[in-house]
Design an enzyme around this catalytic site. Structure first.
Site, short mmCIF file in Angstrom:
data_model
loop_
_atom_site.label_atom_id
_atom_site.label_comp_id
_atom_site.label_asym_id
_atom_site.label_seq_id
_atom_site.Cartn_x
_atom_site.Cartn_y
_atom_site.Cartn_z
CG HIS A 151 -3.77 7.17 1.58
ND1 HIS A 151 -4.77 7.92 2.17
CD2 HIS A 151 -2.67 7.33 2.37
CE1 HIS A 151 -4.28 8.51 3.25
NE2 HIS A 151 -3.03 8.16 3.40
CE LYS A 169 1.89 3.50 5.32
NZ LYS A 169 1.52 4.66 6.13
CG HIS A 207 2.84 14.06 2.90
ND1 HIS A 207 3.22 12.84 3.42
CD2 HIS A 207 1.50 13.99 2.71
CE1 HIS A 207 2.15 12.06 3.52
NE2 HIS A 207 1.10 12.74 3.10
CG ASP A 265 -4.09 9.57 6.95
OD1 ASP A 265 -3.11 9.35 7.68
OD2 ASP A 265 -3.99 10.05 5.81
CG HIS A 272 4.57 6.80 4.08
ND1 HIS A 272 4.95 7.91 3.35
CD2 HIS A 272 3.31 7.06 4.53
CE1 HIS A 272 3.98 8.80 3.36
NE2 HIS A 272 2.97 8.31 4.07
CG HIS A 321 1.40 6.54 1.49
ND1 HIS A 321 0.63 7.47 2.14
CD2 HIS A 321 1.91 7.19 0.42
CE1 HIS A 321 0.67 8.62 1.49
NE2 HIS A 321 1.46 8.47 0.44
CG HIS A 341 -0.43 9.48 10.84
ND1 HIS A 341 0.72 9.76 10.11
CD2 HIS A 341 -1.33 9.02 9.93
CE1 HIS A 341 0.52 9.49 8.83
NE2 HIS A 341 -0.72 9.03 8.70
CG HIS A 346 -4.20 5.09 7.77
ND1 HIS A 346 -4.26 5.08 6.40
CD2 HIS A 346 -3.18 5.93 8.08
CE1 HIS A 346 -3.33 5.89 5.91
NE2 HIS A 346 -2.66 6.42 6.92
#
Length: 572
Positions: free
Chosen positions: A277, A222, A325, A365, A224, A251, A141, A139
């Site tokens: 998550h 992915k 976010h 993450d 999301h 996610h 980024h 996971h």
């Protein structure tokens, strides 16, 4: 045969069968279950030791005769599949060539097939060290390339994730969208001293945008919520993944705009999916996304900011969510969105479900609510905290914590390898696999590795002053080693892609020099294939109190005020 005391033997050759090792300053103890070497003819490097010309080292056989390139002697292996064992480990052509007894079969009995030490062999003394497979972070980024160096400094050598740098999309979602971005990232990661597999954007109803990303080189999609985690997007991503044999990670929809957790489970249609998550603190259906961990087709993971559950976990989550976010603290709806994720009850349950083997994987993450350089550390801290809170596991023997430790080790090694379709290459200490290995001093196990071996070469290590008269004088820093330099980096690291991309010539088209290997068997697996973490109990969440029940029993724990391997290990 002459005999020596167990204590003297351990001093010379390290612990053996029946000896116990404390891990760091935790209350976790492992016990060596078996010793594959035999006694009396141990391979030991050094002045006056056995690995000398004509003794433990054969002086006639050439490398063409199968002599090892590197041997790690007398090391304690902690591996989710092998267990806790004592052995020599032989490395040849960048792969694990043998596990057992190394040496010279001309003068030594019981040398394991393929583990001949000769003129071509170098040695690492593992007598007082622990060996694990290198960690896998599923996971990531891809916000900054420097993440790789911090990950290696905590024993992680493989990344699965997405992004193109510090865009807002990358800060929030692990996605490298579209063929041009994918190609550029494949070219960029040529210089990273870790294995990498890229995730593409799965939020698409259309077949074309999904297929072109698979052909461009992604190893998974992915889906999301920031791009819209709708049921239709999930169905289409899963269908295309089935077609090209890559994984789907999700996610889910925190706001429940497109449906509830039941609707998302229905959209899975029984197909294999990796849920990020799973606990919900990092996102997903509020308040009950954690229920997906009971599904056999779901491969559940969660991330390290809430592991172990501490007295400060709740407070730091709010700001993390606002930043990651792209939320505005002056907009009430954005504040409510962030607050909906911060549920102490489900965070506590997350820790318990990890300990029970219900949540199967552990990831970071990175820079998007998690810390890329703390996976091994947080795993051991969580295992230790759970032992204190819940006592011994029923699977553990009376005098050791082997099963619990191996359960947690599996979460960051073999299980993400199985999930991402790379367990044929990495993820465990097994013959034939790439020699991605970590050596630890037991006093620092989980906190600070001694060195990381990548593709058979040391590429990262704690190293003293390069101008000193020895390798050990301070200041000791983690530094790149020769395995992370020049063309050797390309030889020792892998870029994982889809089989469709490999067939389309992605290596040549993108001009890649690294090893390029296709993922496989991503769609035929289930939670039953995950090692030591395959439990699927019934999970219920109270919609008012958020209390989590597992097979009718309240799953909770108190937040810890202090953690093992914490401040005394990290000054400053």
């Amino acid at each position: 045969m002459p005999q020596i005391s167990r204590q003297e033997y351990a001093g010379l050759f390290g612990p053996t069968t029946g000896d116990k090792i404390r891990l760091g300053d935790t209350n976790l103890f492992i016990e060596i279950e078996k010793d594959l070497r035999g006694y009396g003819e141990e391979s030991v490097y050094g002045g006056g030791k056995s690995l000398r010309d004509g003794m433990g080292a054969n002086n006639n056989l050439t490398r063409d005769n199968g002599v090892l390139d590197l041997v790690i002697t007398n090391v304690t292996i902690v591996d989710a599949r092998l267990g806790v064992i004592k052995a020599d480990v032989g490395i040849r052509d960048g792969k694990i060539a043998g596990i057992g007894k190394s040496g010279n079969p001309g003068v030594m009995d019981g040398v394991t097939q393929g583990m001949v030490v000769g003129v071509s062999t170098d040695a690492i003394s593992g007598e007082h060290l622990i060996l694990t497979a290198a960690g896998i972070d599923s996971h990531i980024h891809l916000i900054s390339p420097q993440q790789a160096y911090h990950a290696l400094s905590n024993g992680v050598a493989t990344f699965f994730g997405g992004g193109i740098g510090p865009t807002d999309g990358t800060n929030g979602t692990t996605v490298t969208p579209g063929p041009w971005n994918i190609r550029q990232m494949l070219r960029s990661i040529e210089g990273l001293p870790v294995n990498v597999g890229i995730l593409g954007k799965g939020n698409s109803y259309g077949r074309g945008p999904l297929l072109e990303q698979a052909i461009a080189g992604v190893v998974g999609y992915k889906v999301h919520e920031d791009w819209g985690a709708t049921a239709n997007a999930l169905r289409h991503a899963l269908r295309m993944a089935d077609e090209v044999d890559i994984q789907v990670s999700v996610h889910t929809d925190s706001l429940n705009e497109c449906g509830y957790v039941e609707d998302t489970i229905d959209a899975f249609e029984g197909r294999t999916i990796h849920t990020f998550h799973t606990e919900g603190a990092g996102g997903g259906h509020a308040p009950d996304i954690i229920r997906v961990a009971s599904q056999t087709n779901v491969l559940p993971s969660s991330t390290n900011p809430t592991l172990p559950y501490g007295v400060n976990s709740q407070a730091e989550l709010f700001d993390m969510i606002m930043v990651c976010h792209n939320l505005n603290p002056n907009v009430p709806a954005d504040v409510s969105f962030a607050e909906s994720r911060v549920r102490p009850e489900t965070i506590a349950a997350e820790n318990v479900l990890h300990d029970m083997g219900v949540i199967s994987m552990f990831s970071s993450d990175s820079q998007a609510m998690g810390r890329v350089g703390e996976n091994w550390l947080r795993i051991l801290q969580t295992a230790d905290a759970m032992k204190a809170a819940r006592g011994k596991l029923p699977e553990d023997a009376a005098g050791n914590d082997n099963f619990r430790v191996l359960r947690y080790v599996a979460k960051i090694t073999i299980n993400p390898a199985i999930t991402q379709g790379v367990s044929h290459v990495i993820g465990s200490v097994e013959v034939g696999k790439m020699a991605d290995l970590v050596l630890w001093d037991p006093r620092f196990f989980g906190a600070k590795p001694k060195m990381v071996i990548k593709g058979g070469m040391i590429n990262w290590a704690a190293m003293g002053d390069p101008n000193a008269s020895l390798p050990t004088p301070q200041p000791v820093f983690y530094r790149p080693m020769f395995g992370a330099m020049g063309k050797t980096l390309q030889d020792t690291c892998v870029t994982f892609v889809s089989q469709a991309a490999l067939d389309d010539g992605v290596k040549e088209k993108a001009g890649l020099d690294r090893q390029v290997i296709a993922v496989k068997n991503c769609r035929t697996i289930s939670k039953r294939d995950l090692v030591r973490n395959d439990q699927t109990p019934n999970i219920e969440v109270d919609p008012e109190t958020f209390a989590v029940k597992v097979d009718g029993v309240h799953a909770t724990c108190e937040p810890i005020a202090t953690a093992s391997m914490n401040q005394r290990y990290f000054f400053g």
